[in-house]
Structures are given as C-alpha cells and as structure tokens.
Design a protein around this motif. Structure first.
Motif, PDB file in Angstrom:
ATOM      1  N   TRP A 149       0.817  -1.209   0.000  1.00 31.90           N
ATOM      2  CA  TRP A 149       0.000   0.000   0.000  1.00 31.90           C
ATOM      3  C   TRP A 149       0.855   1.265   0.000  1.00 31.90           C
ATOM      4  CZ3 TRP A 149      -4.613  -0.163  -1.732  1.00 31.90           C
ATOM      5  CH2 TRP A 149      -5.408  -1.290  -1.557  1.00 31.90           C
ATOM      6  N   ARG A 150       2.031   1.187   0.592  1.00 34.04           N
ATOM      7  CA  ARG A 150       2.936   2.350   0.595  1.00 34.04           C
ATOM      8  C   ARG A 150       3.345   2.701  -0.832  1.00 34.04           C
ATOM      9  NH1 ARG A 150       7.968   2.478  -0.104  1.00 34.04           N
ATOM     10  NH2 ARG A 150       8.236   0.268   0.262  1.00 34.04           N
ATOM     11  N   GLN A 151       3.702   1.691  -1.622  1.00 29.94           N
ATOM     12  CA  GLN A 151       4.087   1.928  -3.017  1.00 29.94           C
ATOM     13  C   GLN A 151       2.915   2.485  -3.820  1.00 29.94           C
ATOM     14  OE1 GLN A 151       5.366  -2.196  -3.427  1.00 29.94           O
ATOM     15  NE2 GLN A 151       7.337  -1.434  -4.220  1.00 29.94           N
ATOM     16  N   ILE A 152       1.758   1.909  -3.606  1.00 27.77           N
ATOM     17  CA  ILE A 152       0.565   2.373  -4.317  1.00 27.77           C
ATOM     18  C   ILE A 152       0.283   3.827  -3.947  1.00 27.77           C
ATOM     19  CG2 ILE A 152      -1.942   2.062  -4.508  1.00 27.77           C
ATOM     20  CD1 ILE A 152      -1.348  -1.011  -4.194  1.00 27.77           C
ATOM     21  N   ALA A 153       0.392   4.150  -2.663  1.00 30.42           N
ATOM     22  CA  ALA A 153       0.161   5.518  -2.197  1.00 30.42           C
ATOM     23  C   ALA A 153       1.110   6.504  -2.874  1.00 30.42           C
ATOM     24  CB  ALA A 153       0.321   5.591  -0.680  1.00 30.42           C
ATOM     25  N   GLN A 154       2.367   6.129  -3.019  1.00 35.17           N
ATOM     26  CA  GLN A 154       3.338   7.013  -3.670  1.00 35.17           C
ATOM     27  C   GLN A 154       2.912   7.331  -5.102  1.00 35.17           C
ATOM     28  OE1 GLN A 154       6.903   4.688  -3.162  1.00 35.17           O
ATOM     29  NE2 GLN A 154       7.576   5.924  -1.425  1.00 35.17           N
ATOM     30  N   HIS A 155       2.485   6.320  -5.833  1.00 36.65           N
ATOM     31  CA  HIS A 155       2.086   6.522  -7.230  1.00 36.65           C
ATOM     32  C   HIS A 155       0.785   7.315  -7.350  1.00 36.65           C
ATOM     33  CE1 HIS A 155       5.280   4.266  -9.075  1.00 36.65           C
ATOM     34  NE2 HIS A 155       5.109   3.323  -8.157  1.00 36.65           N
ATOM     35  N   GLN A 156      -0.046   7.235  -6.339  1.00 37.05           N
ATOM     36  CA  GLN A 156      -1.299   7.985  -6.344  1.00 37.05           C
ATOM     37  C   GLN A 156      -1.134   9.375  -5.723  1.00 37.05           C
ATOM     38  OE1 GLN A 156      -3.797   5.046  -4.304  1.00 37.05           O
ATOM     39  NE2 GLN A 156      -4.889   4.735  -6.228  1.00 37.05           N
ATOM     40  N   ARG A 157       0.090   9.695  -5.326  1.00 35.49           N
ATOM     41  CA  ARG A 157       0.402  10.962  -4.665  1.00 35.49           C
ATOM     42  C   ARG A 157      -0.408  11.144  -3.383  1.00 35.49           C
ATOM     43  NH1 ARG A 157       0.138  12.925 -10.092  1.00 35.49           N
ATOM     44  NH2 ARG A 157       2.217  12.936 -10.977  1.00 35.49           N
ATOM     45  N   LEU A 158      -0.530  10.061  -2.641  1.00 35.77           N
ATOM     46  CA  LEU A 158      -1.191  10.095  -1.346  1.00 35.77           C
ATOM     47  C   LEU A 158      -0.129  10.070  -0.259  1.00 35.77           C
ATOM     48  CD1 LEU A 158      -4.059   7.567  -2.118  1.00 35.77           C
ATOM     49  CD2 LEU A 158      -4.217  10.059  -2.022  1.00 35.77           C
ATOM     50  N   ASN A 159      -0.479  10.514   0.934  1.00 33.25           N
ATOM     51  CA  ASN A 159       0.505  10.669   2.004  1.00 33.25           C
ATOM     52  C   ASN A 159       0.835   9.401   2.769  1.00 33.25           C
ATOM     53  OD1 ASN A 159       0.856  13.401   1.478  1.00 33.25           O
ATOM     54  ND2 ASN A 159      -0.876  13.952   2.767  1.00 33.25           N
ATOM     55  N   SER A 160      -0.018   8.379   2.660  1.00 34.82           N
ATOM     56  CA  SER A 160       0.236   7.191   3.471  1.00 34.82           C
ATOM     57  C   SER A 160      -0.378   5.949   2.837  1.00 34.82           C
ATOM     58  CB  SER A 160      -0.357   7.372   4.870  1.00 34.82           C
ATOM     59  OG  SER A 160      -1.770   7.382   4.799  1.00 34.82           O
ATOM     60  N   SER A 161       0.104   4.815   3.313  1.00 27.87           N
ATOM     61  CA  SER A 161      -0.462   3.548   2.851  1.00 27.87           C
ATOM     62  C   SER A 161      -1.920   3.447   3.299  1.00 27.87           C
ATOM     63  CB  SER A 161       0.353   2.369   3.381  1.00 27.87           C
ATOM     64  OG  SER A 161       0.419   2.409   4.786  1.00 27.87           O
ATOM     65  N   GLN A 162      -2.220   3.986   4.475  1.00 28.14           N
ATOM     66  CA  GLN A 162      -3.592   3.972   4.964  1.00 28.14           C
ATOM     67  C   GLN A 162      -4.504   4.770   4.027  1.00 28.14           C
ATOM     68  OE1 GLN A 162      -4.144   5.666   8.851  1.00 28.14           O
ATOM     69  NE2 GLN A 162      -6.255   4.957   9.012  1.00 28.14           N
ATOM     70  N   ALA A 163      -4.032   5.905   3.538  1.00 28.63           N
ATOM     71  CA  ALA A 163      -4.829   6.726   2.617  1.00 28.63           C
ATOM     72  C   ALA A 163      -5.114   5.959   1.318  1.00 28.63           C
ATOM     73  CB  ALA A 163      -4.114   8.035   2.318  1.00 28.63           C
ATOM     74  N   ALA A 164      -4.117   5.233   0.820  1.00 24.15           N
ATOM     75  CA  ALA A 164      -4.317   4.450  -0.402  1.00 24.15           C
ATOM     76  C   ALA A 164      -5.328   3.337  -0.184  1.00 24.15           C
ATOM     77  CB  ALA A 164      -2.988   3.878  -0.885  1.00 24.15           C
ATOM     78  N   SER A 165      -5.212   2.645   0.935  1.00 23.17           N
ATOM     79  CA  SER A 165      -6.148   1.575   1.261  1.00 23.17           C
ATOM     80  C   SER A 165      -7.568   2.113   1.434  1.00 23.17           C
ATOM     81  CB  SER A 165      -5.692   0.860   2.531  1.00 23.17           C
ATOM     82  OG  SER A 165      -6.611  -0.129   2.889  1.00 23.17           O
ATOM     83  N   GLN A 166      -7.697   3.255   2.096  1.00 14.92           N
ATOM     84  CA  GLN A 166      -9.011   3.860   2.297  1.00 14.92           C
ATOM     85  C   GLN A 166      -9.611   4.320   0.965  1.00 14.92           C
ATOM     86  OE1 GLN A 166      -8.127   6.868   5.214  1.00 14.92           O
ATOM     87  NE2 GLN A 166      -8.524   5.476   6.931  1.00 14.92           N
ATOM     88  N   ARG A 167      -8.778   4.856   0.098  1.00  6.06           N
ATOM     89  CA  ARG A 167      -9.257   5.276  -1.223  1.00  6.06           C
ATOM     90  C   ARG A 167      -9.804   4.073  -1.979  1.00  6.06           C
ATOM     91  NH1 ARG A 167      -7.061   9.560  -5.139  1.00  6.06           N
ATOM     92  NH2 ARG A 167      -7.710   8.812  -7.181  1.00  6.06           N
ATOM     93  N   TYR A 168      -9.064   2.979  -1.945  1.00  6.13           N
ATOM     94  CA  TYR A 168      -9.507   1.754  -2.613  1.00  6.13           C
ATOM     95  C   TYR A 168     -10.850   1.296  -2.038  1.00  6.13           C
ATOM     96  CZ  TYR A 168      -9.741  -3.199  -3.755  1.00  6.13           C
ATOM     97  OH  TYR A 168     -10.164  -4.425  -4.166  1.00  6.13           O
TER      98      TYR A 168
END
Length: 128
Positions: free
Chosen positions: A94-113
């Motif tokens: 999720w950390r890698q995904i967050a970086q590519h989505q320009r999100l601040n955290s792995s939690q933010a990427a998971s929540q977006r999903y």
C-alpha cells in the motif's frame, strides 16, 4: 513537477502497446467522451472570442456534456480499482501504491480503494 511524473507515466505506458485503447472499450469510450467535452468547451470559447458571431451553445448542448460525467467517473473508478487490484496481485504494498497515487500514506491508499469499491458496489446495486 507533477506534470513531469505524468509525462513519464504516459511515456512508459505508451511503450506497452502501439495503441492501448484500440481494443479496450472502457478506455476508448473515456477518450471519446473527453474529446467531446473538449469540443464543447472549444465551441463555448470560440463563441466568446468571436463576440457572439459563431453559434452559441444551447442548454441542451451543455446538459448533454454534463450527462457524460457520471459515467466517466464510474469508468475511471472501475479502471483505478482494477489497476490497484493488479498492483496488489503483483505484490505492490500500500505504501508503493500511495506514492504513485500521490497520497501521504499507505492507509490513505487503502481507504481510497475501499471508497472506490463501495461506490462501485452502490452503482451496481442502483443505489447511486
């Protein structure tokens, strides 16, 4: 800086296939709808620049443009969800995904999903 990253991403993805949208209907439809909206805005701009000497847009024209957005958003949500699923399937965290989505955290990427999945399920059930 963000546009450099986007241009790099476009170049990278362009190298995957000669015409990646040619045989994939959802992406092709998005491309066509975006082009139609661009034409709508160009028509509006041309009318303003010509001092009203070119045909103006009607409320029906603008309404037609507005009606495209909900389907475009749903298609983009499905595409993003599918890419995230593929990224996870290929062991991206999720950390890698967050970086590519320009999100601040792995939690933010998971929540977006999770929000995307909820929205898509609501669309499927006819709640939205």
């Amino acid at each position: 800086m963000a546009s450099d990253a986007q241009n790099t991403a476009r170049s990278r993805l362009s190298a995957l296939a000669e015409d990646p949208t040619a045989s994939w209907a959802p992406a092709r439809r998005l491309e066509q709808d975006a082009a139609l909206l661009g034409r709508l805005l160009m028509t509006a701009a041309n009318h303003q620049q010509s001092g009203g000497h070119t045909p103006d847009l009607t409320a029906d024209d603008l309404g037609a443009g507005l009606s495209l957005f909900e389907d475009m958003r749903a298609t983009l949500d499905r595409l993003e969800t599918q890419i995230v699923i593929e990224a996870r399937r290929r062991s991206m965290d999720w950390r890698q995904i967050a970086q590519h989505q320009r999100l601040n955290s792995s939690q933010a990427a998971s929540q977006r999903y999770q929000r995307l999945m909820t929205r898509l399920e609501e669309i499927r059930q006819g709640v939205r």
